[in-house]
Design an enzyme around this catalytic site. Sequence first.
Site, PDB file in Angstrom:
ATOM      1  N   HIS A  30       4.064  -2.199   2.885  1.00  0.00           N
ATOM      2  CA  HIS A  30       4.306  -0.872   2.533  1.00  0.00           C
ATOM      3  C   HIS A  30       5.171  -0.675   1.671  1.00  0.00           C
ATOM      4  CE1 HIS A  30       0.721  -0.635   5.666  1.00  0.00           C
ATOM      5  NE2 HIS A  30       0.360   0.095   5.086  1.00  0.00           N
ATOM      6  N   HIS A  46     -12.424   6.751   5.685  1.00  0.00           N
ATOM      7  CA  HIS A  46     -13.573   7.017   5.211  1.00  0.00           C
ATOM      8  C   HIS A  46     -14.687   7.311   6.250  1.00  0.00           C
ATOM      9  CE1 HIS A  46     -13.049   5.166   0.891  1.00  0.00           C
ATOM     10  NE2 HIS A  46     -12.189   6.063   1.265  1.00  0.00           N
ATOM     11  N   ASP A  86       0.751  -1.315  -0.014  1.00  0.00           N
ATOM     12  CA  ASP A  86      -0.077   0.058   0.014  1.00  0.00           C
ATOM     13  C   ASP A  86       0.748   1.191   0.037  1.00  0.00           C
ATOM     14  OD1 ASP A  86      -2.086  -1.678   0.246  1.00  0.00           O
ATOM     15  OD2 ASP A  86      -2.802  -0.895   2.187  1.00  0.00           O
ATOM     16  N   ASP A  87       0.076   2.244  -0.571  1.00  0.00           N
ATOM     17  CA  ASP A  87       0.661   3.768  -0.309  1.00  0.00           C
ATOM     18  C   ASP A  87       1.637   4.291  -1.150  1.00  0.00           C
ATOM     19  OD1 ASP A  87      -0.914   3.536   1.890  1.00  0.00           O
ATOM     20  OD2 ASP A  87       0.707   4.131   3.564  1.00  0.00           O
TER      21      ASP A  87
HETATM   22 ZN    ZN Z   1      -2.558   2.940   3.346  1.00  0.00          ZN
END
Ligand code: ZN
Length: 243
Positions: A203, A115, A57-58
């Site tokens: 990540h 969110h 991720d990211d």
């Molecule tokens: Zn993230």
Amino acid sequence: MPEAKVDKVIRFGVGLATAESLYRSFPALNSIPQLRRSLWPQFLGTGSATTVALTFDDGPDPKSTPLILDKLDQLGVKATFFCLGEMVERYPYVLKDVHDRGHDIALHGNWHRNHLFRSAKSIRYDMERGFDTIRSTVSSEPVYFRPPYGVITRPTLATAASLGLRTVLWGTWGRDWRSAATPASVLKDLKSNLEAGSTILLHDSDCTSAPGSFKSTLGALEPLHSLVGMNGWRMVPLSEHGF
Ligand SMILES: [Zn+2]
């Protein structure tokens, strides 16, 4: 996690469930692997009994993503990268590199924003912008979506469905975002919930994490690859995970 803290988190989750909805309790419950597994099995990305899916991720991040890509090339492994639209806008050439080396490109949102308590309109704008940015950069559409912090709300799922995205969280994580993480701690954390069919969360950027934390991620990849091989499994991207 100490029992009192677990208790507190559960009570927090239940409180939110009463006040809002079960979906809104997800962030609190999500922090406890056993609860996440029993309450939300459809989002864990559990695949075939012979594979584990590797996801990052990211990114994309020019400082760290190329190092991760080189290590994956060296190991002969493909993975799935959940990217942020704003990082793609800044570093389109890094995303193209990820794509050209044969990895899955997936969506993590345009911005790394929780969110929870956001309007449906705001979530939709965020996800659509990230989706469009990725599509116009690599000329292919993402298929998978993972919301920042793993927080899912009803508008999250509705927007994902309208964009044709499958929402996938993870079955085990390396907690590689922490300043205290080391390659050994990342491997230990991954092992605690690693099994046939697991989806692994790591990540490839420290843009939302402790500076330099990607070095622990990088250092854990080779021993992780060996561990997966010793169990007779293959490390694959989500598109080959059979789920
Ligand atoms: Zn993230």
